[in-house]
Design an enzyme around this catalytic site. Structure first.
Site, short mmCIF file in Angstrom:
data_model
loop_
_atom_site.label_atom_id
_atom_site.label_comp_id
_atom_site.label_asym_id
_atom_site.label_seq_id
_atom_site.Cartn_x
_atom_site.Cartn_y
_atom_site.Cartn_z
N THR A 93 0.83 -1.20 0.00
CA THR A 93 0.00 0.00 0.00
C THR A 93 0.87 1.26 0.00
O THR A 93 0.61 2.20 -0.75
CB THR A 93 -0.95 0.00 1.21
OG1 THR A 93 -1.72 -1.21 1.16
CG2 THR A 93 -1.89 1.18 1.20
N GLY A 111 -3.19 17.71 -6.83
CA GLY A 111 -3.07 16.52 -6.00
C GLY A 111 -4.36 15.90 -5.50
O GLY A 111 -4.37 15.19 -4.51
N THR A 113 -6.76 13.14 -5.40
CA THR A 113 -6.73 11.76 -5.87
C THR A 113 -8.00 11.04 -5.45
O THR A 113 -8.48 11.20 -4.34
CB THR A 113 -5.51 11.00 -5.33
OG1 THR A 113 -5.45 11.19 -3.92
CG2 THR A 113 -4.24 11.50 -5.96
N HIS A 137 -2.43 -11.13 -3.99
CA HIS A 137 -2.69 -12.09 -5.05
C HIS A 137 -4.11 -12.61 -5.06
O HIS A 137 -4.53 -13.21 -6.02
CB HIS A 137 -1.67 -13.23 -5.00
CG HIS A 137 -1.57 -13.89 -3.68
ND1 HIS A 137 -0.55 -13.63 -2.81
CD2 HIS A 137 -2.37 -14.78 -3.08
CE1 HIS A 137 -0.73 -14.36 -1.72
NE2 HIS A 137 -1.83 -15.04 -1.86
N LYS A 188 11.97 -0.99 1.88
CA LYS A 188 12.43 -0.68 3.24
C LYS A 188 13.95 -0.69 3.34
O LYS A 188 14.51 -1.09 4.37
CB LYS A 188 11.82 -1.66 4.26
CG LYS A 188 10.29 -1.76 4.21
CD LYS A 188 9.70 -2.33 5.47
CE LYS A 188 8.21 -2.58 5.32
NZ LYS A 188 7.54 -3.00 6.54
P1 GDP Z 1 1.19 -3.82 2.99
O1 GDP Z 1 0.53 -4.67 4.02
O2 GDP Z 1 2.10 -4.66 2.15
O3 GDP Z 1 0.24 -3.00 2.19
O4 GDP Z 1 2.19 -2.82 3.78
P2 GDP Z 1 1.97 -1.30 4.17
O5 GDP Z 1 2.19 -0.41 3.02
O6 GDP Z 1 0.70 -1.16 4.92
O7 GDP Z 1 3.23 -1.10 5.15
C1 GDP Z 1 3.36 -1.80 6.36
C2 GDP Z 1 4.21 -1.01 7.32
O8 GDP Z 1 5.52 -0.84 6.80
C3 GDP Z 1 3.69 0.41 7.56
O9 GDP Z 1 3.86 0.72 8.92
C4 GDP Z 1 4.57 1.27 6.68
O10 GDP Z 1 4.72 2.58 7.18
C5 GDP Z 1 5.89 0.52 6.74
N1 GDP Z 1 6.70 0.76 5.54
C6 GDP Z 1 6.31 0.62 4.24
N2 GDP Z 1 7.32 0.92 3.43
C7 GDP Z 1 8.38 1.25 4.20
C8 GDP Z 1 9.72 1.65 3.93
O11 GDP Z 1 10.17 1.78 2.79
N3 GDP Z 1 10.52 1.86 5.00
C9 GDP Z 1 10.09 1.74 6.29
N4 GDP Z 1 10.94 1.99 7.26
N5 GDP Z 1 8.83 1.38 6.57
C10 GDP Z 1 7.99 1.13 5.55
MG MG Z 2 -1.86 -2.94 2.29
#
Ligand code: GDP
Ligand code: MG
Length: 370
Positions: A93, A111, A113, A137, A188
């Site tokens: 997300t 902006g 959206t 998926h 990350k």
């Molecule tokens: P999803 O479940 O795959 O959609 O993951 P989310 O986008 O909801 O992210 C899960 C958690 O990881 C959240 O708390 C985000 O803020 C954190 N997060 C996502 N991308 C990054 C990143 O690039 N770096 C860090 N440090 N945290 C991240």
């Molecule tokens: Mg998500």
């Protein structure tokens, strides 16, 4: 496994069932006309009888007015359609949001959206990329099961600190099953303990070989949170899309797939449709799933009313008789009478699908033409 009865195949080929049985016997299988054969055997038989195997679209079978394959000279380049997959909390997300932020057009518009189930990003060089806004998926597989193979490229998100997890592996398997190329986004990388090298190494175990490992799967190190590497990832999407030479015919009656649909209090049934070919215009009469409609308004992912939508464009469609389902096909037809006819046919087909356990996918996929 996909299967078809000898009788049904004979009917499609315009041949006698007994002749097919005879041929099958020569090929070493003893079957009766009422028994089923698998897809490979069916294909062999069709060739044996000197027929061509023709893949047909649903619209072709039902409507029979438009050729399934648009002539090469009518095709124009179209934007790739991208789905993001990966393990929970690896940042799907966040990445969708971050990539959306790279859109040069949205920036200009102030902006605003809209979340309509899909959005399009315009890159600095003017190229466009369409993202499906339903990560994971399950949505991907559900759409595919309903015959909507709209995804051109899968972005596999792997958190660099967490590495390969069960849903990462599931996503790899689903992507392979669909035959869709994958780009790995190692996310990350800003985090302490981020280990992209281990991610790349572990991917080898699942036959996902990235460039650094002398394979041909593109990858990018990103941080969705800190907005690192996003342009590089967009560039890789662009490179992969170029390799695919994605094209569609814009100047024909539109066909698309429903990405999301709902009943809106003020606006009635609303569906987000991803146009696959042709151009959908205001006033067009259409069938979507077993619903009919006439386009009253088209709204893009920036919340703006538009007059028309071409290939790879996601657009909200207003003017539908009821709420369709994700994966339903939208097809523009000549008039309302035809729309009702096709809708009734589709409703009947749905009823059949619900009441019979016999696999029908092969029958839907093939027609044997002389
Ligand atoms: P999803 O479940 O795959 O959609 O993951 P989310 O986008 O909801 O992210 C899960 C958690 O990881 C959240 O708390 C985000 O803020 C954190 N997060 C996502 N991308 C990054 C990143 O690039 N770096 C860090 N440090 N945290 C991240
Ligand atoms: Mg998500």
């Amino acid at each position: 496994p996909e299967a078809i009865t000898v009788q049904e195949l004979a009917k499609r080929m315009g041949e006698k069932g007994a002749d097919l049985v005879k041929s099958l016997f020569k090929m070493g299988s003893m079957v009766t006309v009422n028994q089923t054969i698998d897809q490979d055997t069916a294909e062999l038989l069709v060739e044996e009888f000197g027929h061509n195997i023709q893949r047909v679209s649903e619209a072709d079978v039902e409507i029979n007015t438009q050729a399934d394959v648009d002539p090469e000279e009518t095709l124009k380049p179209r934007a790739p359609v991208v789905t993001i997959m990966g393990h929970v909390d690896h940042g799907k997300t966040s990445l969708l949001d971050a990539l959306r932020g790279t859109d040069v057009v949205a920036g200009e518009a102030g902006g605003i959206t809209q979340h309509i189930g899909a959005y399009q990003v315009t890159m600095k060089n003017g190229d466009k990329v369409t993202f499906l806004d339903t990560p994971g998926h399950e949505a991907f597989t559900e759409m595919r099961m309903r015959g909507a193979n709209v995804t051109d490229i899968v972005i596999l998100v792997v958190a660099a600190d967490d590495g390969l997890m069960p849903q990462t592996i599931e996503a790899i398997n689903h992507t392979k099953a669909a035959g869709v190329p994958m780009i790995v986004a190692i996310n990350k990388i800003d985090k302490e303990g981020a280990d992209p090298t281990t991610v790349r190494t572990r991917l080898l175990e699942h036959e996902v070989i990235v460039e650094e490992m002398s394979g041909d799967v593109l990858d990018a190190e990103v941080s969705a949170l800190k907005k690192i590497g996003l342009d590089e990832l967009m560039e890789k999407i662009h490179v992969q899309a170029e390799l695919l030479e994605l094209k569609a015919r814009p100047d024909r009656a539109a066909e698309g797939s429903v990405v999301e649909a709902k009943l809106d209090k003020g606006r009635g049934p609303v569906a987000t449709v991803l146009i696959e070919r042709g151009t959908l215009k205001r006033g067009d009469v259409f069938v979507v799933g077993s619903q009919t409609g006439k386009v009253r308004a088209l709204i893009d992912d920036k919340g703006k009313q538009v007059k028309e939508a071409g290939p790879s464009t996601p657009v909200e469609v207003l003017g539908i008789s009821g709420v369709p389902s994700a994966g339903d096909k939208l097809t523009v037809v000549e008039n309302e009478g035809r729309a009702r006819e096709v809708a009734a046919y589709r409703a009947e087909q749905n009823k059949l699908k619900r009441t019979t356990q016999v696999p029908t996918s092969l029958e839907n996929m093939f027609s044997a033409a002389a």
